[in-house]
Write a protein that holds these residues in place. Structure first.
Motif, PDB file in Angstrom:
ATOM      1  N   GLN A  27      29.568  51.463 -25.612  1.00 26.18           N
ATOM      2  CA  GLN A  27      29.941  51.782 -24.239  1.00 26.18           C
ATOM      3  C   GLN A  27      29.049  52.879 -23.665  1.00 26.18           C
ATOM      4  O   GLN A  27      28.635  52.821 -22.502  1.00 26.18           O
ATOM      5  N   TYR A  30      25.721  51.365 -22.830  1.00 24.51           N
ATOM      6  CA  TYR A  30      25.814  50.540 -21.630  1.00 24.51           C
ATOM      7  C   TYR A  30      25.967  51.390 -20.369  1.00 24.51           C
ATOM      8  O   TYR A  30      25.333  51.126 -19.350  1.00 24.51           O
ATOM      9  N   TYR A  33      22.703  52.863 -19.535  1.00 27.95           N
ATOM     10  CA  TYR A  33      21.861  51.834 -18.939  1.00 27.95           C
ATOM     11  C   TYR A  33      22.225  51.622 -17.475  1.00 27.95           C
ATOM     12  O   TYR A  33      21.346  51.559 -16.602  1.00 27.95           O
ATOM     13  N   ARG A  34      23.528  51.526 -17.177  1.00 29.07           N
ATOM     14  CA  ARG A  34      23.980  51.324 -15.796  1.00 29.07           C
ATOM     15  C   ARG A  34      23.588  52.496 -14.908  1.00 29.07           C
ATOM     16  O   ARG A  34      23.135  52.316 -13.785  1.00 29.07           O
TER      17      ARG A  34
END
Length: 115
Positions: A27, A30, A33-34
Motif C-alpha cells: 500500500q 502504491y 506511486y499515486r
C-alpha cells in the motif's frame, strides 16, 4: 494438544503479521506511486501553464514590435510624400522678389537707362 495450539497460534499470528506488513508495504508503494504520478501531473500542468504564459508574452511583444515598425514605415512614407508635394508646389510657384535681401529703404530698379 496445548503445544499444538500454541504453535498454531504463533504461526497464525506470525503469518498474519507478515501478511499485514506486506500489505502495508505494498500500500505504501502504491500510495507513493499515486502521489508521484499526481505530482508529475501538476508539474506537467504547471509547465504547460508556464509555456502558455511565455508564448502569450512573446506573441504580445512580437505584435507590438510589428505595430511599431509598421507605424514607423507609415510615418516615413508620409514624410517622403509630404516633402515631394511641397517640392512640387515650390517648383510651380513663380519666383517672387525677396525684399528682405535688398536691405532696408533701398528701391528696386529694374529699368535700364538709355542715352
Amino acid at each position: 494438544i496445548v503445544v499444538q495450539s500454541v504453535v498454531r497460534r504463533y504461526l497464525a499470528f506470525y503469518t498474519s503479521a507478515v501478511r499485514l506488513a506486506n500489505i502495508l508495504y505494498i500500500q505504501a508503494i502504491y500510495r507513493g506511486y499515486r502521489v508521484r504520478a499526481e505530482l508529475m501531473q501538476y508539474v506537467r500542468n504547471g509547465q504547460e501553464i508556464a509555456a502558455t504564459f511565455i508564448q502569450s508574452q512573446w506573441r504580445s511583444y512580437d505584435a507590438r514590435m510589428i505595430y511599431i515598425n509598421t507605424l514607423a514605415d507609415i510615418l516615413i512614407a508620409q514624410s517622403v510624400a509630404r516633402r515631394w508635394l511641397v517640392l512640387r508646389k515650390l517648383r510651380r510657384v513663380p519666383e517672387t522678389p525677396n525684399y528682405m535681401s535688398m536691405g532696408y529703404g533701398q528701391k528696386r530698379t529694374n529699368y535700364s537707362r538709355s542715352n
